[in-house]
Design a protein around this motif. Sequence first.
Motif, PDB file in Angstrom:
ATOM      1  N   SER A   1       0.822  -1.216   0.000  1.00  0.00           N
ATOM      2  CA  SER A   1       0.000   0.000   0.000  1.00  0.00           C
ATOM      3  C   SER A   1       0.856   1.266   0.000  1.00  0.00           C
ATOM      4  O   SER A   1       1.869   1.344   0.686  1.00  0.00           O
ATOM      5  CB  SER A   1      -0.902  -0.010   1.231  1.00  0.00           C
ATOM      6  OG  SER A   1      -1.615   1.202   1.285  1.00  0.00           O
ATOM      7  N   PRO A   2       0.410   2.306  -0.723  1.00  0.00           N
ATOM      8  CA  PRO A   2       1.107   3.586  -0.660  1.00  0.00           C
ATOM      9  C   PRO A   2       0.819   4.329   0.661  1.00  0.00           C
ATOM     10  O   PRO A   2       1.473   5.302   0.969  1.00  0.00           O
ATOM     11  CB  PRO A   2       0.536   4.360  -1.861  1.00  0.00           C
ATOM     12  CG  PRO A   2      -0.767   3.714  -2.147  1.00  0.00           C
ATOM     13  CD  PRO A   2      -0.709   2.325  -1.667  1.00  0.00           C
ATOM     14  N   GLN A   3      -0.209   3.826   1.373  1.00  0.00           N
ATOM     15  CA  GLN A   3      -0.532   4.438   2.672  1.00  0.00           C
ATOM     16  C   GLN A   3      -0.489   3.353   3.765  1.00  0.00           C
ATOM     17  O   GLN A   3      -1.543   2.893   4.248  1.00  0.00           O
ATOM     18  CB  GLN A   3      -1.926   5.067   2.639  1.00  0.00           C
ATOM     19  CG  GLN A   3      -1.984   6.261   1.707  1.00  0.00           C
ATOM     20  CD  GLN A   3      -3.401   6.619   1.340  1.00  0.00           C
ATOM     21  OE1 GLN A   3      -4.189   5.754   0.928  1.00  0.00           O
ATOM     22  NE2 GLN A   3      -3.725   7.884   1.482  1.00  0.00           N
ATOM     23  N   PRO A   4       0.692   2.918   4.123  1.00  0.00           N
ATOM     24  CA  PRO A   4       0.797   1.797   5.084  1.00  0.00           C
ATOM     25  C   PRO A   4       0.221   2.137   6.459  1.00  0.00           C
ATOM     26  O   PRO A   4      -0.288   1.264   7.165  1.00  0.00           O
ATOM     27  CB  PRO A   4       2.308   1.528   5.171  1.00  0.00           C
ATOM     28  CG  PRO A   4       2.967   2.714   4.558  1.00  0.00           C
ATOM     29  CD  PRO A   4       2.021   3.367   3.660  1.00  0.00           C
ATOM     30  N   ASP A   5       0.221   3.438   6.789  1.00  0.00           N
ATOM     31  CA  ASP A   5      -0.315   3.811   8.104  1.00  0.00           C
ATOM     32  C   ASP A   5      -1.805   3.502   8.217  1.00  0.00           C
ATOM     33  O   ASP A   5      -2.290   3.034   9.242  1.00  0.00           O
ATOM     34  CB  ASP A   5      -0.095   5.305   8.364  1.00  0.00           C
ATOM     35  CG  ASP A   5       1.388   5.628   8.451  1.00  0.00           C
ATOM     36  OD1 ASP A   5       2.176   4.679   8.626  1.00  0.00           O
ATOM     37  OD2 ASP A   5       1.750   6.815   8.327  1.00  0.00           O
ATOM     38  N   ALA A   6      -2.519   3.808   7.120  1.00  0.00           N
ATOM     39  CA  ALA A   6      -3.964   3.548   7.122  1.00  0.00           C
ATOM     40  C   ALA A   6      -4.224   2.053   7.265  1.00  0.00           C
ATOM     41  O   ALA A   6      -5.128   1.618   7.990  1.00  0.00           O
ATOM     42  CB  ALA A   6      -4.588   4.071   5.839  1.00  0.00           C
ATOM     43  N   VAL A   7      -3.406   1.263   6.570  1.00  0.00           N
ATOM     44  CA  VAL A   7      -3.584  -0.207   6.646  1.00  0.00           C
ATOM     45  C   VAL A   7      -3.220  -0.683   8.053  1.00  0.00           C
ATOM     46  O   VAL A   7      -3.879  -1.562   8.626  1.00  0.00           O
ATOM     47  CB  VAL A   7      -2.733  -0.916   5.565  1.00  0.00           C
ATOM     48  CG1 VAL A   7      -2.964  -2.424   5.606  1.00  0.00           C
ATOM     49  CG2 VAL A   7      -3.052  -0.375   4.189  1.00  0.00           C
TER      50      VAL A   7
END
Lengths: 274, 249, 258
Positions: A253-259
């Motif tokens: 994911s380009p947004q690992p924090d959200a995941v």
Amino acid sequence: MNPALPLALALAAALSAGGRLLLWQQSRGQDTSSLFTLVLGESRRAFADQMFLKADAYYHMGNYPSVFDLAQSDGKTHMAKERAGHDPHDHPQPPPPHRDWLEAFGSHFHPTGHRHLEAFRDGREILPWLRLAAELDPHRVDSYTVAAYWLREHLNRVTDAEAFLREGLRANPDSYEILFELGRLYAENNRDVSRARAVLELAINKWIRQEAAKPAPDTYSYRLILGQLATLEEQAGNLDRALAHFTRLKHFSPQPDAVQKRIDEVQEKMSGKK
Amino acid sequence: MEATVSIENLRVEYSSRDLGESTKVAVNGLTLRVGQGEVFGFLGPNGAGKTSTMNVLLGFVPPTSGTARIFGVDVREPIARQRIGYLPEQTYYYKFLTAEELLRFYAGIFGIPRPETEARIDAVLKLVELDHARKRQIKTYSKGMQQRVGLAQALINNPDLLILDEPTSGLDPIGRMKVREIIQRLKGEGKTVFFSSHELGEVETVCDRVAILHQGELKTEGRVSDLLKEHSANLEQIFLKLIGYPPLP
Amino acid sequence: MNTVWSLAKVVVLEMIRRKDFYVLFILTVLLTLTAASVNLFNDRSIVRYLKEICLLLIWLSALVIAITCTARQIPAEREHRTLFPLLAKPVTRGQFVLGKFLGCWLAVGLALAGFYLFFGLVSATREQHWPMLNYLQAAWLHWLMLGIVIAFTLLGSILFATPSSNGTICFACAAGILLLGRHLNKVALSLAEPLQSLLYTAYFILPHLEIFDVRELIIHDAGLIRWDMFALATLYAAAYTAFFLFAAWLAFRRRPLN
């Protein structure tokens, strides 16, 4: 001599020659089943692209940039934004001012202004062009997935969507995109968790087989499949499986924090269960 | 009395670049008068300048120099053609029209009022003996019938001058005889007829006066009876002599 | 006016009695009905694709009828020699050109009326409404556009030797303007001088036929065109039509008939 005789002979010769040609074509493995293939040959793919763009133009109520406007710099259509709905930020640029009085005058005679079909509950109107695009080029996967999205999301025609996706799958048995769309349909519309899981897992396998080894794999699709599968498992209560899928998703994911947030939620649920 | 047709020192030139020539003189210094009620024969071999002269009279071609008048009006004025009827050679009229419609169309051009138009159509179709076929499309007509419908259109405005270009060309003997009869009848009605023909016997029978043209120049002009007397020969012999053809043994 | 009207009536009669219009009309009906009979996800209310196909066929047919009907007028008069008895009557060359134009324009107008009636029926059966004013605007603008095409085809029939070459050239020009006319300025701006100025000049000189193509507005129910713009478009078409007719008259006026 009876004039019917040479006519009959000519007809017989034409028919037998036609038959021979057809057999010869089939023996060379060419697809003779479609009228479009016979009439248009390989150019049907270009026509299919045009039909797909036509559907996008319909989605925009006829207000569509031409090749001369060069407005579609990303080279993508966004009709239906089949996976996440239409994003208004797809049109960040305001329409350019008229270059001359003739252009300003002409603008009164064709659709202007950015509008979408869904606002007018006319989404069905794009379907003929997608159907035609699929007929022209059965290997164009987008035609099936976009049409299926509209059928089930906006028109509540899940059976038709499934049938069309299956038709697409017959023509493209290795398409992970179609499998993903089918998985979504089973998960979100039919609430058939086991079929959805089977189809989505198959999609992941297909993706790995086709894309994983590529230098620039289609990670966007992979993320979507993983996300869908993880959510499905989470909702079904299979939290350990959901955790495994989210963990894989985080990696791409380009947004690992959200995941990571989702992972934390799942872990919290797991600890709560214990 | 003013002449119906008057041509003064007419010269007609064509530029024929296709033939590699700069200009071709079709008519040179032609002066001619046709009086009212005359049947005037305009004779000459092919390329003599007959059609060019007719084209000037009808306003198809502007004269290079000289003047041409009909009823005293310069032929370049469209009004000069109000009182004339013209039958061109071998014309294939609008085949999708019936004779009646064709005549109604031409009558419309002359601005003839509707009741008068219908009366004129009846009269001319009877005259050319096409009354029975008036509602048939022209494409179903024989060549003779087409020629007669052409004559009918030339007469629709009850013209005072008729210009006929080879009116009997391509017709069978009965067709020719009918055309001759019509010309005689028109003459009887006091109309002026100006016509070109290769049928010299016919011209001798029908015409009051003739003009013979050769290589764009007028060779002779006069009453038929006077010419026959003067040359002690028939019209064909006179014609051949004037155009320089060796006399028959 | 009597003369012009008489000439026009013959052209209209010709179109009524020839098969061209009927063939194209039947073809349009058949293709539209075939498109209508296609099962699209069992949804019988899908209509815009049908309107698009029907309008495309109408546009193509009308263009073919207008160009072929006009391109043969003067050459046929010459070939059959009917021009001679006609111009031997008190008919000026200007009246002749005007009569031919009016006849072709009226004939095409009649054909358009039939086509748009069919289009209205097709869309009404599916949409259950009939936006009469929108259709009238579209048909009128279409007719105006064909007026320009007829006028320049008439000019072409005087300048070019054969109706087939004239027809092909006019069809290519009309199609080219319809497809590219709107974009010539953008193309011009992407070029270097002097090509830019040349193309931009051509952009302003050419008759913008595509302005009259309001199919997209009809297909997507985009509402009525502003009436002031509609009137301006009418004037625009009238100006170009008059220009081409004037040029046709100039070309025909001094042309010897022999």
